[in-house]
Design a protein around this motif. Structure first.
Motif, mmCIF file in Angstrom:
data_model
loop_
_atom_site.group_PDB
_atom_site.id
_atom_site.type_symbol
_atom_site.label_atom_id
_atom_site.label_comp_id
_atom_site.label_asym_id
_atom_site.label_seq_id
_atom_site.Cartn_x
_atom_site.Cartn_y
_atom_site.Cartn_z
ATOM 1 N N LEU A 289 50.036 45.591 18.988
ATOM 2 C CA LEU A 289 49.509 46.851 19.534
ATOM 3 C C LEU A 289 50.316 48.048 19.043
ATOM 4 O O LEU A 289 50.194 49.141 19.615
ATOM 5 N N THR A 290 51.103 47.839 18.025
ATOM 6 C CA THR A 290 51.869 48.899 17.364
ATOM 7 C C THR A 290 52.396 49.963 18.336
ATOM 8 O O THR A 290 52.019 51.132 18.284
ATOM 9 N N GLY A 291 53.255 49.474 19.239
ATOM 10 C CA GLY A 291 53.980 50.408 20.089
ATOM 11 C C GLY A 291 53.185 50.972 21.253
ATOM 12 O O GLY A 291 53.641 51.926 21.894
ATOM 13 N N ARG A 292 52.045 50.406 21.562
ATOM 14 C CA ARG A 292 51.275 50.934 22.711
ATOM 15 C C ARG A 292 51.519 50.063 23.937
ATOM 16 O O ARG A 292 51.659 48.850 23.841
ATOM 17 N N SER A 293 51.499 50.706 25.094
ATOM 18 C CA SER A 293 51.542 49.928 26.336
ATOM 19 C C SER A 293 50.178 49.269 26.529
ATOM 20 O O SER A 293 49.187 49.665 25.901
ATOM 21 N N TRP A 294 50.138 48.265 27.379
ATOM 22 C CA TRP A 294 48.865 47.592 27.648
ATOM 23 C C TRP A 294 48.876 47.097 29.086
ATOM 24 O O TRP A 294 49.852 47.296 29.815
ATOM 25 N N ALA A 295 47.805 46.479 29.510
ATOM 26 C CA ALA A 295 47.735 45.971 30.889
ATOM 27 C C ALA A 295 47.114 44.587 30.841
ATOM 28 O O ALA A 295 46.513 44.196 29.836
ATOM 29 N N ARG A 296 47.283 43.861 31.949
ATOM 30 C CA ARG A 296 46.617 42.556 32.010
ATOM 31 C C ARG A 296 46.091 42.306 33.421
ATOM 32 O O ARG A 296 46.662 42.787 34.411
ATOM 33 N N ALA A 297 44.979 41.603 33.506
ATOM 34 C CA ALA A 297 44.364 41.324 34.807
ATOM 35 C C ALA A 297 43.807 39.914 34.782
ATOM 36 O O ALA A 297 43.379 39.427 33.720
ATOM 37 N N ARG A 298 43.815 39.267 35.958
ATOM 38 C CA ARG A 298 43.218 37.934 36.054
ATOM 39 C C ARG A 298 42.103 37.992 37.090
ATOM 40 O O ARG A 298 42.284 38.502 38.200
ATOM 41 N N PHE A 299 40.945 37.496 36.710
ATOM 42 C CA PHE A 299 39.795 37.510 37.634
ATOM 43 C C PHE A 299 39.119 36.147 37.561
ATOM 44 O O PHE A 299 38.450 35.828 36.576
ATOM 45 N N ASP A 300 39.351 35.349 38.601
ATOM 46 C CA ASP A 300 38.679 34.053 38.681
ATOM 47 C C ASP A 300 37.344 34.245 39.389
ATOM 48 O O ASP A 300 37.268 34.950 40.412
ATOM 49 N N ILE A 301 36.340 33.629 38.828
ATOM 50 C CA ILE A 301 34.962 33.885 39.274
ATOM 51 C C ILE A 301 34.401 32.606 39.889
ATOM 52 O O ILE A 301 34.445 31.535 39.265
ATOM 53 N N THR A 302 33.889 32.729 41.109
ATOM 54 C CA THR A 302 33.322 31.559 41.791
ATOM 55 C C THR A 302 31.828 31.800 41.986
ATOM 56 O O THR A 302 31.433 32.790 42.606
ATOM 57 N N LEU A 303 31.025 30.900 41.435
ATOM 58 C CA LEU A 303 29.565 31.081 41.498
ATOM 59 C C LEU A 303 28.962 30.246 42.626
ATOM 60 O O LEU A 303 29.336 29.075 42.822
ATOM 61 N N ALA A 304 28.015 30.845 43.327
ATOM 62 C CA ALA A 304 27.270 30.129 44.367
ATOM 63 C C ALA A 304 26.127 29.357 43.696
ATOM 64 O O ALA A 304 25.670 29.739 42.621
ATOM 65 N N PRO A 305 25.653 28.270 44.335
ATOM 66 C CA PRO A 305 24.504 27.563 43.744
ATOM 67 C C PRO A 305 23.255 28.432 43.785
ATOM 68 O O PRO A 305 23.107 29.280 44.672
ATOM 69 N N GLU A 306 22.377 28.170 42.849
ATOM 70 C CA GLU A 306 21.095 28.885 42.814
ATOM 71 C C GLU A 306 20.358 28.664 44.133
ATOM 72 O O GLU A 306 20.421 27.562 44.696
#
Ligand code: BEZ
Ligand code: FE
Length: 308
Positions: A289-306
């Motif tokens: 990222l050539t000297g740039r700051s960055w961020a990170r996120a975690r998103f776990d996704i839970t799906l309901a049945p149809e």
């Protein structure tokens, strides 16, 4: 209205006598019975309920003819500004909370499934595919943000191959479709791997105003409301035999969450930690990222049945 803590006409109801009340009641009954012959029972139910609520509103606030005209003019202006790129009626539904109420009615909580929120007007059907770990920004300005997670059923079973659509605005608060040059940026789709896992580079979300240069914006200004949405990243997740999930993640610590989201889309379960990383911090995939700051996120996704 009884039991409502904010009765719409509180303190404004004119004292009307029994004769006037009877005239008004009779009109409601006449309009209701005009729909009695509607063949489709669902359409009959909707039209009669709409009639009851609309008449109750007019009577509750003792709507003047000038106010009724202003309402018609407002709806006409919503129609005039609406085209293939701009949908003022959806915007109106959003800022009145009707979109979120419809989502609440139709997406019942199911065993820890990820909550849904408002779709918004900026989804595009044919966004490009990126590989796992790909960059959805396509050059849009903003802080790079690594987003990863897993898609599972409510019993924790991975959902391999789930289709994940993601879209967001750039750091100037604009979606690609709001630029006149036809660009495609900050949107893509990707597929979860064999273990249901996904990852991509996007942009750290920023708060931005919904389009407010039209009648809905005027209404917000007249009522002292802000058009600004809390910072978010949109997701739509589809998989066979699962309920389609339309949602966002919101940025934990975004002051706009406390101030209020203009379309009432924030749900506590969707507020996600976006961890800031200083420039030079190694990235998960070795991206330079050539000297740039960055961020990170975690998103776990839970799906309901149809069908739930
Ligand atoms: C959005 O999230 O992009 C959005 C949602 C509702 C109205 C306007 C914009
Ligand atoms: Fe949005």
């Amino acid at each position: 209205m009884s039991g409502d803590s904010h009765p719409a006409g509180a303190g404004t109801e004119a004292p009307i006598g029994p004769e006037q009340r009877e005239v008004e009641d009779r009109l409601v009954e006449t309009v209701l019975s005009s729909f009695d012959g509607t063949e489709d029972p669902r359409l009959r139910q909707i039209m009669q309920s709409l009639t009851r609520h609309l008449h109750a509103f007019v009577r509750d606030v003792r709507l003047t003819e000038a106010e009724w005209n202003a309402g018609i003019e407002f709806l006409t202006a919503c129609g005039h500004i609406t085209d293939e790129r701009r949908q003022e009626f959806v915007l109106l539904s959003d800022v009145l909370g009707v979109s979120m109420q419809t989502i609440a009615v139709n997406n019942r909580a199911y065993k820890g499934a990820t909550e849904a929120t408002v779709f918004g007007p900026f989804f595009v059907d044919d966004a490009p595919q990126v590989p796992l770990g790909g960059d959805i920004a396509f050059g849009a300005p903003g802080q790079p943000c690594w987003v990863e997670g897993a898609v599972t059923d409510t019993d924790g079973t991975p959902v391999p191959g789930a289709r994940i659509e993601v879209w967001e605005c750039d750091e100037d608060g604009l979606y690609d479709v709001q630029y006149p040059d036809g660009r495609t940026a900050s949107r893509a789709h990707l597929f979860a791997d064999a273990d249901g896992r996904y990852r991509f580079w996007g942009l750290t979300p920023v708060p931005y105003p919904i389009p407010h240069d039209g009648p809905v914006g005027k209404m917000l200004a007249a009522t002292g409301r802000s058009p600004v949405r809390a910072a978010h990243l949109h997701f739509m997740v589809t998989a066979e035999h699962r309920r389609t999930l339309v949602t966002h993640i919101f940025v934990d610590g975004d002051p706009q969450i406390a101030i209020g989201d203009s379309v009432f889309g924030v749900k506590d379960s969707l507020i996600t930690r976006f961890e800031q990383q200083p420039a030079g911090e190694p990235t998960p995939d070795g991206r330079d990222l050539t000297g740039r700051s960055w961020a990170r996120a975690r998103f776990d996704i839970t799906l309901a049945p149809e069908g739930t």
